[in-house]
Design an enzyme around this catalytic site. Structure first.
Site, mmCIF file in Angstrom:
data_model
loop_
_atom_site.group_PDB
_atom_site.id
_atom_site.type_symbol
_atom_site.label_atom_id
_atom_site.label_comp_id
_atom_site.label_asym_id
_atom_site.label_seq_id
_atom_site.Cartn_x
_atom_site.Cartn_y
_atom_site.Cartn_z
ATOM 1 C CD GLU A 336 -2.893 0.752 2.198
ATOM 2 O OE1 GLU A 336 -3.677 1.662 2.720
ATOM 3 O OE2 GLU A 336 -3.233 -0.370 2.768
ATOM 4 C CD GLU A 600 -4.232 -0.304 9.286
ATOM 5 O OE1 GLU A 600 -4.907 0.141 8.339
ATOM 6 O OE2 GLU A 600 -3.572 -1.405 9.192
#
Length: 734
Positions: A336, A600
């Site tokens: 990502e 996260e």
């Protein structure tokens, strides 16, 4: 991937020499057999279809009289490799290339220029494969000794041939920020065999960069390195959360003794390195981590009597280092690694205190403007990438919030001048994509309060709140720039949106929408609650926190607002209860379970369920570390009263069971620091204020006569003036 070289002669004494270089892809420059410059992953990530940066390296001392050779190694990087989601490859172009210009000025004033043109030569190099996400394959048997050394006797018969040249229509400009560099080296702390021939090295810290290995083996032996942030219960690498990123480097030995190698044009997120293919059991010192990140001079320091908070602050710092790599990216381990706008705006108040991010963010705001559509809508990420949307609330609003925050912290109005037209275009886009000033349509991917815990804040509320926030900051920005008419116009827009928000979302009893923590935080922090209902709203928020056992439920959007809003509303004790909580969900939950960076997800790993969904579970993702701002403004008590800290307030919040704390911020005017200690009922407060800064200091005491400075009563000390008394506080000017 090729070696590129050009021979040239120097016949006179040299006064100065500058090598200016850029690439579509990544480059590493060499001169006369030595690597020059200390930048990694150069020239950095931009939208290569629009602009590319060119670095300048002083190479005066690297030149010699007579024959010289300038050379480059080049890789695909973000330009032609994998970048962003959806396995996007060759998003900007298919073949990397390098641009170079060596300017030599002689002592007699004459000049020579060597440029990248058809006179250069190429040769297949030892780098077989290079990709940011997948890693590198390097065959040392393919090295060409002396490839960039004068007098090596290389000619086209040795495999050298003419280069291919091409022209590209792109803006080339110097970078406004500092480059990616090796920030630190982490030697492995331990190594253990987890399977026959497989050794896992623990660096002790989740980091971003590459591993450097020392190996010895016969020619052709393949040594493979795999990287991971976490381990499985059996001690093997936990790789599932990497998704489609191979994160694997391979080195093919040349043979003949000890060899040292590290990849050039990739980076990984990892704490653990698995090494396989070795001839024998390795020493712990065979592996070290090269920590890569944009060079951001540290400006903040924080330490206190609670080791858990010190670890939390360290995790925040490491999260910034690992995710500020050319752009403010995310999740450096998986496939990502994009410049997510929502994450950036949530974290910028913390980042700007931890490090000098002004040049870095000035650069990134150019990427943001390059990604903005002609109609004013901002993208989810910058640089813009395949498959992402435009106009998402709280993400697109970074185009306004980031420039304003940079101005507030550093006091440099140029960031507003550069972005004001872009900011206005975004606010106008919001106005044109609302119904009655409620953002109820065209909200892009509409992520909401991303990764909140069982608390779904209405997305039209989030959109409308951020529309109001952007209009408010745009009006303030016009004021700073002396554009009074436009400032008044957008103050009017803010007030209109404010009224629409209150009418739609704020009930008479102060309840905001469905009562999530983030609903109250956005409404109160953005001044969207009518004044007579503000205390009622805060009361509802406090009851929610208490009902949850002083645990938070906020996601990316609310998390950075939680502690400052509680403090500003007169509840620093509640802020401390949340900060010191270590049960899920809380900031110290991950610390309690050994985290060395910010996760996260609040529940990236839990004792009862283990790893969360590997489809999205990074253990290095800075957004939830946005609480770091309050470590400085609350625990340390350092707040700017005007942009650039020309005036500041010192009001440390004593509490949380802390015996002492110290914090400092190196501002554009100098270092502002506080240190406090509570012992035997006595408070000692040390304050450091630089020249030409005035501070309002709040001393926590109900008895002004008990305050001493240097042993003398406070009212007899030169440079200190008593300016007021509040409940339990003596207010001084220093």
């Amino acid at each position: 991937l090729p070696y590129l070289r050009r021979e040239f002669r120097v016949e006179k004494p040299v006064r100065s020499a500058r090598l200016r270089a850029s690439a579509l892809g990544m480059y590493e420059p060499w001169l006369n057999g030595e690597r020059v410059g200390d930048a990694w992953l150069a020239p950095g990530w931009t939208d290569y279809r629009v602009r590319v940066h060119a670095q300048t390296i002083d190479v005066t001392d690297a030149l010699r009289r007579g024959e010289n050779v300038v050379g480059f190694m080049v890789g695909p990087g973000w330009y032609a490799g994998r970048a962003g989601l959806f396995h996007a490859r060759e998003f900007y172009g298919s073949v990397p290339g390098v641009l170079a210009q060596l300017d030599i000025t002689y002592e007699d004033g004459t000049t020579t220029r060597v440029v990248s043109d058809a006179s250069w030569e190429r040769h297949d190099g030892p780098m077989i494969v290079s990709d940011i996400m997948d890693g590198e394959v390097y065959d040392a048997r393919g090295e060409v000794p002396g490839w960039c050394t004068p007098g090596a006797g290389l000619d086209k018969g040795d495999g050298w041939s003419a280069v291919t040249t091409r022209a590209e229509s792109v803006v080339i400009e110097p970078p406004p920020d500092l480059p990616v560099r090796v920030l630190e080296r982490l030697p492995a702390k331990s190594a253990r065999m987890v399977a026959p021939g497989r050794w896992v090295f623990d660096l002790g810290q989740n980091m971003v960069g590459v591993a450097r290995i020392r190996v010895e083996g016969e020619a052709g032996r393949v040594v493979t390195l795999r990287h991971a942030e976490m381990l499985n219960p059996d001690g093997s690498l936990y790789l599932e959360n990497l998704r489609g990123a191979a994160a694997t480097d391979s080195y093919v030995c040349r043979g003949g003794g000890e060899e040292t190698w590290s990849p050039r044009f990739t980076f990984h997120g990892f704490r653990y390195v698995e090494v396989s293919g070795l001839e024998s059991a390795p020493e712990v010192g065979a592996v070290e981590g090269l920590v890569l990140g944009s060079d951001l001079p540290p400006t903040g320091e924080f330490e206190c009597s609670d080791a858990r908070l010190n670890r939390l602050y360290s995790n925040i710092v490491w999260g910034l280092r690992g995710n500020y790599v050319s752009i403010p990216t995310d999740c450096p381990q998986r496939d990502e690694r994009m410049g997510w706008m929502g994450d950036a705006q949530a974290f910028i108040p913390t980042a700007a205190r931890v490090a000098n991010v002004a040049p870095f963010m000035s650069k990134w705001m150019v990427d943001v403007r390059d990604a903005q559509r002609a109609d004013g809508a901002h993208a989810d990420v910058a640089p813009v990438m395949k498959g992402l949307s435009y106009g998402t609330p709280a993400w697109a609003d970074a185009g306004v919030i980031v420039p304003w925050t940079v101005y507030e912290v550093y006091g440099d109005r140029r960031v507003l001048e550069a972005n004001i037209d872009s900011m206005r275009a975004w606010v106008e886009w919001c106005r044109g994509h609302s119904t009655g000033l409620i953002r109820d349509k065209d909200r892009g991917n509409d992520y909401g309060d991303w990764l909140s815990i069982e608390a779904d804040t209405p997305k039209d509320l989030i959109g409308t709140a951020y529309f109001a926030r952007s209009a408010d900051l745009l009006a303030r920005s016009y004021d700073v720039l002396g554009r009074a008419e436009e400032a008044a116009r957008y103050r009017g827009v803010f007030e209109e949106v404010r009224r629409a928000f209150a009418a739609r979302f704020v009930a008479a009893d102060g309840t905001v929408a469905n009562g999530t923590q983030t609903s109250y935080l956005l409404a109160v922090a953005f001044d969207l609650v009518p004044s007579e209902r503000r205390e009622l709203a805060m009361g509802h928020l406090m009851r929610d926190l208490e009902a949850r056992g002083w645990r938070l439920s906020t996601g990316f959007i609310g998390v950075g607002l939680l502690l400052p809003t509680l403090d500003d509303a007169g509840h620093p004790d509640a802020a401390y209860r949340l900060l010191m909580q270590d049960e899920f969900p809380s900031w110290l939950f991950s610390v309690k379970h050994g985290a060395t960076t910010i996760w996260e997800r609040w529940n990236g790993w839990t004792p009862d369920k283990g790893m969360n969904d590997p489809g999205m579970n990074s253990f290095n993702h800075y957004a939830l570390g946005s609480c770091g701002e309050w470590l400085f403004t609350g625990v340390g008590g350092i707040r700017a009263d005007e942009p650039g800290f020309g005036r500041c307030t010192i009001r440390p919040r004593l509490g949380g069971g802390l015996a002492w704390a110290r914090a400092s911020v190196r501002t554009v005017r100098g270092k502002i620091g506080t240190a406090w200690r509570v012992r035997d009922g006595r408070v000692t407060l040390q304050v450091s204020i630089p020249a030409n800064v005035t501070a309002t200091v709040h001393v926590p005491t109900a008895d002004p006569g008990s305050v001493r400075e240097g042993g003398a009563p406070i009212d007899r000390v030169a440079g200190v003036r008593v300016v007021g008394r509040e409940e339990g506080v003596l207010v001084l000017e220093v």
